[in-house]
Design an enzyme around this catalytic site. Structure first.
Site, PDB file in Angstrom:
ATOM      1  CG  HIS A 131      -1.798  -1.128   1.383  1.00 24.10           C
ATOM      2  ND1 HIS A 131      -2.586  -1.328   2.489  1.00 24.10           N
ATOM      3  CD2 HIS A 131      -2.063  -2.168   0.559  1.00 24.10           C
ATOM      4  CE1 HIS A 131      -3.286  -2.444   2.328  1.00 24.10           C
ATOM      5  NE2 HIS A 131      -2.980  -2.967   1.173  1.00 24.10           N
ATOM      6  CE1 TYR A 162      -8.564   1.499   2.410  1.00 18.25           C
ATOM      7  CE2 TYR A 162      -8.838   1.601   4.785  1.00 18.25           C
ATOM      8  CZ  TYR A 162      -8.297   1.008   3.665  1.00 18.25           C
ATOM      9  OH  TYR A 162      -7.491  -0.084   3.803  1.00 18.25           O
ATOM     10  CG  HIS A 211     -12.620   0.722   2.652  1.00 19.00           C
ATOM     11  ND1 HIS A 211     -13.371   0.609   3.786  1.00 19.00           N
ATOM     12  CD2 HIS A 211     -11.545  -0.071   2.844  1.00 19.00           C
ATOM     13  CE1 HIS A 211     -12.770  -0.214   4.637  1.00 19.00           C
ATOM     14  NE2 HIS A 211     -11.664  -0.643   4.088  1.00 19.00           N
TER      15      HIS A 211
HETATM   16 MG    MG Z   1     -10.274  -3.460   0.950  1.00 17.45          MG
END
Ligand code: MG
Length: 403
Positions: A131, A162, A211
């Site tokens: 990430h 997110y 998300h």
């Molecule tokens: Mg995810």
């Protein structure tokens, strides 16, 4: 030859590192009638770790003591329906802990790593993605480049966590929560990928996780807007409650879609797979009940040209990551493996963690899952109490929404 049976089942709760309530790991240890022979499984559900412990200790332990450890499929079916209600979080996690431990034991009895029991290797290592985050496109770019220098060829890019934060003022007296602004987020992400592709180019594979933070029609728009940037995949574009919208997304664009980390029931993934509405299935193996159903799911997906990307965040224990990697290297339709990395404390508590080198994860070749736990060290990292904050997601007007 008399059967090796379940002598005891214990749960070990531990939180090595600095993850706090985000990293309350639940390990199940199945102890057998053979002296010194035991297996480990991941039953982690960090938001409800004590509930999983209760199911394992108060319900599965008395059910399984004395049973033949070799009969994994039969024991899986037994536990799966023993509560009559089934296919739910908590109970699936508890079942997973036992299931993985039984595979670990079977490997130790056979003197083989679990990937051998699953059919043997299709590849030597499982390619992983890491990430990269940042507050603006330049910062994300810098972090992508850093991972590329470490040998990673697949990078998931997020800007402002997110969905970012909600700077827009809300109504008077709005409640506390983890605020974000879906519209601001939807505007920002195409700009992020435009920047990344124009500066880094197209050779590195880029991924993004929505998300489930958009209204369905916003999600359709975003998937279309991102098409020119050739993502490796777009993750969790829609919440499980809105999966019928995937058909609309498919009609509109060819952005590859990954879905499934919240799925716990086969009825959630069956229509998406059999109608070819997604490209990657990425369930959380302990949330669906362990290696036994995951192997079946991988085979179902293979028949429809869909690849795997098992959920691999920090709240999967190293035992769960090891299980992921054994499945990865033995599945022909493996796609990619999410990789969060292990802290030093985790590596000490769990000797035998799978290793990542130059973008690939490798299982070790010890029998079973190849991973152990140092229980006295694990006890030094007790799970903290506390309420989970990040799931209290709200939009600028204060409405509570999917996290
Ligand atoms: Mg995810």
């Amino acid at each position: 030859m008399s059967a090796v049976t379940v002598k005891d089942i214990r749960t070990i709760l531990t939180s090595p590192g600095s993850g706090g309530v985000q990293k309350r790991l639940v390990i199940v240890k199945v102890i057998t009638s053979d002296d010194g022979l035991y297996g480990l499984g991941c039953a982690t559900f960090t938001q409800r770790h004590l509930a999983v412990r209760t199911v394992v200790h108060d319900f599965l332990r008395p059910l399984l003591i004395g049973k033949d450890v070799q009969r994994i499929e039969d024991l899986w079916q037994l536990v799966h329906v023993n509560a009559y209600w089934r296919n739910r979080p908590v109970m699936n996690n508890a079942l997973s802990g036992v299931d993985m431990a039984l595979w670990d034991i079977k490997g130790k009895l056979a003197g083989m790593p679990v990937y051998q029991l699953l059919g043997g290797k299709c590849r030597e290592g499982a390619e992983v993605y890491r990430h990269a985050g940042g507050h603006d496109p330049a910062q994300v770019e810098e972090n992508v480049r850093r991972l590329m220098e470490q040998g990673f060829h697949h990078v998931r890019c997020q800007m402002g966590g997110y969905g970012g934060t909600a700077d827009r003022p809300g109504p008077e007296h709005r409640l506390s929560g983890a605020y974000f602004d879906p519209s601001a987020y939807a505007r920002s992400i195409p700009c992020l990928f435009e920047h990344l592709r124009s500066t880094i180019g197209f050779e590195v594979e880029l991924l993004h996780d929505v998300h489930e933070r958009l209204a369905p029609i916003q999600a359709v728009q975003l998937a279309k807007q991102l098409e020119p940037f050739r993502l490796f995949f777009l993750e969790d574009l829609l919440p499980p409650e809105q999966i019928d919208w995937f058909a609309t997304v498919r009609q509109q664009c060819s952005t590859p879609l990954a879905m499934g980390e919240l799925f716990t029931n086969p009825n959630e993934w069956k229509p998406l797979i059999t109608n070819r509405l997604i490209d990657f299935i990425r369930c959380h193996i302990s949330a669906i009940g362990g290696l036994t159903p995951a192997k079946k799911l991988a085979i179902l997906a293979e028949a429809f040209g869909i690849r795997t990307d098992w959920h691999g965040p920090g709240d999967v224990s190293p035992v769960g990551h090891a299980a992921n990697v054994h499945l990865d290297v033995s599945s022909p339709n493996f796609g990619i493996q999410e990789w969060s990395g292990f802290s030093e404390a985790e590596q000490e508590v769990f000797p035998g963690c799978p290793e990542v080198r130059q973008g690939y994860a490798y299982p070790n070749d010890r029998p079973g899952l190849g991973i152990d736990i140092d229980e006295s060290l694990a006890a030094k990292y007790p799970c903290p109490d506390g309420v989970v904050e990040w799931t209290q997601a709200r939009t600028p007007d204060g409405t509570h929404v999917y996290p």
